[in-house]
Design a protein around this motif. Structure first.
Motif, PDB file in Angstrom:
ATOM      1  N   SER A 180      18.260  44.419  60.708  1.00 57.30           N
ATOM      2  CA  SER A 180      18.497  45.829  60.408  1.00 57.30           C
ATOM      3  C   SER A 180      19.816  45.983  59.651  1.00 57.30           C
ATOM      4  O   SER A 180      19.900  46.685  58.653  1.00 57.30           O
ATOM      5  N   ARG A 181      20.840  45.289  60.142  1.00 55.03           N
ATOM      6  CA  ARG A 181      22.117  45.306  59.420  1.00 55.03           C
ATOM      7  C   ARG A 181      22.057  44.131  58.451  1.00 55.03           C
ATOM      8  O   ARG A 181      22.385  43.005  58.809  1.00 55.03           O
ATOM      9  N   GLU A 182      21.604  44.388  57.269  1.00 54.34           N
ATOM     10  CA  GLU A 182      21.324  43.289  56.337  1.00 54.34           C
ATOM     11  C   GLU A 182      22.565  42.874  55.567  1.00 54.34           C
ATOM     12  O   GLU A 182      23.268  43.699  55.002  1.00 54.34           O
ATOM     13  N   THR A 183      22.827  41.593  55.593  1.00 52.14           N
ATOM     14  CA  THR A 183      23.853  41.034  54.729  1.00 52.14           C
ATOM     15  C   THR A 183      23.185  40.653  53.421  1.00 52.14           C
ATOM     16  O   THR A 183      21.988  40.471  53.353  1.00 52.14           O
ATOM     17  N   GLU A 184      23.973  40.537  52.381  1.00 50.96           N
ATOM     18  CA  GLU A 184      23.396  40.220  51.082  1.00 50.96           C
ATOM     19  C   GLU A 184      23.362  38.725  50.821  1.00 50.96           C
ATOM     20  O   GLU A 184      22.812  38.288  49.834  1.00 50.96           O
ATOM     21  N   ARG A 185      23.957  37.968  51.733  1.00 48.92           N
ATOM     22  CA  ARG A 185      24.048  36.536  51.468  1.00 48.92           C
ATOM     23  C   ARG A 185      22.671  35.881  51.520  1.00 48.92           C
ATOM     24  O   ARG A 185      21.777  36.316  52.251  1.00 48.92           O
ATOM     25  N   LEU A 186      22.527  34.829  50.745  1.00 53.75           N
ATOM     26  CA  LEU A 186      21.259  34.117  50.666  1.00 53.75           C
ATOM     27  C   LEU A 186      21.264  33.005  51.710  1.00 53.75           C
ATOM     28  O   LEU A 186      21.772  31.912  51.470  1.00 53.75           O
ATOM     29  N   LEU A 187      20.707  33.297  52.872  1.00 57.38           N
ATOM     30  CA  LEU A 187      20.807  32.383  54.011  1.00 57.38           C
ATOM     31  C   LEU A 187      19.454  31.914  54.515  1.00 57.38           C
ATOM     32  O   LEU A 187      19.358  31.282  55.556  1.00 57.38           O
ATOM     33  N   ARG A 188      18.408  32.230  53.775  1.00 54.29           N
ATOM     34  CA  ARG A 188      17.062  31.774  54.164  1.00 54.29           C
ATOM     35  C   ARG A 188      16.597  30.692  53.202  1.00 54.29           C
ATOM     36  O   ARG A 188      16.741  30.828  51.979  1.00 54.29           O
ATOM     37  N   PHE A 189      16.040  29.619  53.778  1.00 53.93           N
ATOM     38  CA  PHE A 189      15.573  28.491  52.964  1.00 53.93           C
ATOM     39  C   PHE A 189      14.109  28.219  53.280  1.00 53.93           C
ATOM     40  O   PHE A 189      13.677  28.370  54.427  1.00 53.93           O
ATOM     41  N   TYR A 190      13.345  27.829  52.272  1.00 53.88           N
ATOM     42  CA  TYR A 190      11.914  27.611  52.498  1.00 53.88           C
ATOM     43  C   TYR A 190      11.373  26.629  51.469  1.00 53.88           C
ATOM     44  O   TYR A 190      11.987  26.408  50.416  1.00 53.88           O
ATOM     45  N   VAL A 191      10.219  26.056  51.805  1.00 55.14           N
ATOM     46  CA  VAL A 191       9.541  25.162  50.873  1.00 55.14           C
ATOM     47  C   VAL A 191       8.767  26.019  49.875  1.00 55.14           C
ATOM     48  O   VAL A 191       7.850  26.749  50.249  1.00 55.14           O
ATOM     49  N   ARG A 192       9.185  25.914  48.627  1.00 50.54           N
ATOM     50  CA  ARG A 192       8.563  26.721  47.582  1.00 50.54           C
ATOM     51  C   ARG A 192       7.076  26.342  47.440  1.00 50.54           C
ATOM     52  O   ARG A 192       6.730  25.169  47.350  1.00 50.54           O
ATOM     53  N   GLY A 193       6.232  27.362  47.488  1.00 43.34           N
ATOM     54  CA  GLY A 193       4.806  27.120  47.285  1.00 43.34           C
ATOM     55  C   GLY A 193       4.038  26.762  48.545  1.00 43.34           C
ATOM     56  O   GLY A 193       2.816  26.654  48.501  1.00 43.34           O
ATOM     57  N   SER A 194       4.749  26.587  49.676  1.00 41.63           N
ATOM     58  CA  SER A 194       4.032  26.227  50.902  1.00 41.63           C
ATOM     59  C   SER A 194       3.285  27.426  51.471  1.00 41.63           C
ATOM     60  O   SER A 194       3.863  28.505  51.619  1.00 41.63           O
ATOM     61  N   PRO A 195       2.008  27.268  51.825  1.00 42.86           N
ATOM     62  CA  PRO A 195       1.249  28.367  52.445  1.00 42.86           C
ATOM     63  C   PRO A 195       1.644  28.605  53.896  1.00 42.86           C
ATOM     64  O   PRO A 195       1.201  29.579  54.503  1.00 42.86           O
ATOM     65  N   PHE A 196       2.499  27.727  54.448  1.00 43.45           N
ATOM     66  CA  PHE A 196       2.866  27.843  55.862  1.00 43.45           C
ATOM     67  C   PHE A 196       4.162  28.623  56.054  1.00 43.45           C
ATOM     68  O   PHE A 196       4.649  28.735  57.179  1.00 43.45           O
ATOM     69  N   VAL A 197       4.725  29.157  54.989  1.00 46.64           N
ATOM     70  CA  VAL A 197       5.968  29.922  55.048  1.00 46.64           C
ATOM     71  C   VAL A 197       5.663  31.377  55.391  1.00 46.64           C
ATOM     72  O   VAL A 197       4.680  31.932  54.916  1.00 46.64           O
ATOM     73  N   SER A 198       6.513  32.005  56.232  1.00 44.18           N
ATOM     74  CA  SER A 198       6.324  33.414  56.584  1.00 44.18           C
ATOM     75  C   SER A 198       7.045  34.294  55.569  1.00 44.18           C
ATOM     76  O   SER A 198       7.632  33.807  54.620  1.00 44.18           O
ATOM     77  N   GLY A 199       7.024  35.579  55.806  1.00 42.56           N
ATOM     78  CA  GLY A 199       7.784  36.494  54.959  1.00 42.56           C
ATOM     79  C   GLY A 199       6.986  37.060  53.814  1.00 42.56           C
ATOM     80  O   GLY A 199       5.955  36.530  53.438  1.00 42.56           O
ATOM     81  N   PRO A 200       7.474  38.178  53.247  1.00 48.12           N
ATOM     82  CA  PRO A 200       6.794  38.841  52.138  1.00 48.12           C
ATOM     83  C   PRO A 200       6.784  37.972  50.881  1.00 48.12           C
ATOM     84  O   PRO A 200       7.701  37.189  50.655  1.00 48.12           O
ATOM     85  N   LYS A 201       5.752  38.135  50.106  1.00 50.86           N
ATOM     86  CA  LYS A 201       5.541  37.291  48.938  1.00 50.86           C
ATOM     87  C   LYS A 201       6.739  37.292  47.988  1.00 50.86           C
ATOM     88  O   LYS A 201       7.141  36.255  47.468  1.00 50.86           O
ATOM     89  N   ARG A 202       7.368  38.446  47.817  1.00 49.03           N
ATOM     90  CA  ARG A 202       8.440  38.550  46.826  1.00 49.03           C
ATOM     91  C   ARG A 202       9.661  37.714  47.218  1.00 49.03           C
ATOM     92  O   ARG A 202      10.499  37.396  46.370  1.00 49.03           O
ATOM     93  N   LEU A 203       9.762  37.348  48.516  1.00 49.22           N
ATOM     94  CA  LEU A 203      10.888  36.517  48.951  1.00 49.22           C
ATOM     95  C   LEU A 203      10.555  35.036  48.892  1.00 49.22           C
ATOM     96  O   LEU A 203      11.389  34.186  49.186  1.00 49.22           O
ATOM     97  N   ASN A 204       9.317  34.694  48.529  1.00 50.31           N
ATOM     98  CA  ASN A 204       8.890  33.297  48.566  1.00 50.31           C
ATOM     99  C   ASN A 204       8.616  32.717  47.188  1.00 50.31           C
ATOM    100  O   ASN A 204       7.887  31.745  47.058  1.00 50.31           O
TER     101      ASN A 204
END
Length: 205
Positions: A180-204
């Motif tokens: 809710s209190r969102e920081t702007e820092r880029l602190l999430r990491f994920y495997v690009r293109g993996s179908p097993f990643v959560s989160g909205p499409k625009r963040l992946n």
DNA sequence: AGTGCGATTGACT
DNA sequence: GTCAATCGCACTA
């Protein structure tokens, strides 16, 4: 990584190999394995999504000091911090700094590997893609709860990290999810293109 | 002892 | 896309 018998091996990761920095550890853990030994066998998955909660981060559970719930965050790097969110979902974190310093990395999604039939039973879901796509889901799939809080993930035991000799995946970076209190820092990491990643499409992307 | 709030999920429009 | 269930825990008094 399989031997001639077809059984997957899970070499533990020595603590000294873990980066001594929360953000570096969050990136390092992408592609590593999370292994759960239960009475009914081994459950495992490849880590495809993490989030860093570094020193000084206002969104970190450690930000206001050590409490009964968050004390595992203050163990040396590579220990499990597990807590319950929204009363129902367990969250798996890896402590990420020196002893006495509170910080951690949230594991947000796994690509299921061993024990898929057990995970399907644990989750009441057939779709392999959905078994561990999300932090609460992966804990449920692996039968992880507060009873594993504080476990050393760098030693053999009921819950641990393991290496995997595979080509290093392409890692994407985004802002974190669900704060809710969102920081702007880029602190999430994920495997690009993996179908097993959560989160909205625009963040992946 | 009471209060308020989530590092989410699943069901639904 | 929206929304509410749910309860452990930190915080106030």
């Amino acid at each position: 990584m399989r031997n001639v018998g077809g059984e997957r091996r899970y070499p533990t990761i020595a603590r000294v190999r873990l980066p001594l920095d929360t953000v570096l550890l969050a990136r390092y853990l992408i592609g590593k394995l999370l292994v759960r030994e239960t009475g009914n066998g081994t459950l495992s998955g490849r880590i495809v999504e993490t989030e860093a909660y570094p020193i000084g981060d206002a969104a970190s559970h450690a930000h206001r000091g050590m409490t009964l719930r968050n004390r595992a965050l203050f163990l040396s790097r590579g220990h499990a911090y597990i807590y319950i969110a929204y009363g129902t979902s367990s969250m798996v974190n890896v402590s990420s700094e020196a002893v006495g310093v509170g910080a951690g990395v949230l594991i947000r999604a796994l690509e299921p590997l061993d024990g898929i039939a057990s995970m399907q039973r644990n989750r009441g879901v057939e779709s392999v893609r959905d078994l561990a796509r999300g932090p609460g889901r992966l804990a449920a799939a692996l039968e992880v709860d507060r009873s594993q809080d504080g476990i050393d993930l760098c030693r053999p035991g009921p819950l641990r990290l393991a290496r995997d000799d595979q080509a290093s995946p392409e890692i994407g970076v985004s802002r974190r999810i669900g704060l809710s209190r969102e920081t702007e820092r880029l602190l999430r990491f994920y495997v690009r293109g993996s179908p097993f990643v959560s989160g909205p499409k625009r963040l992946n992307l």
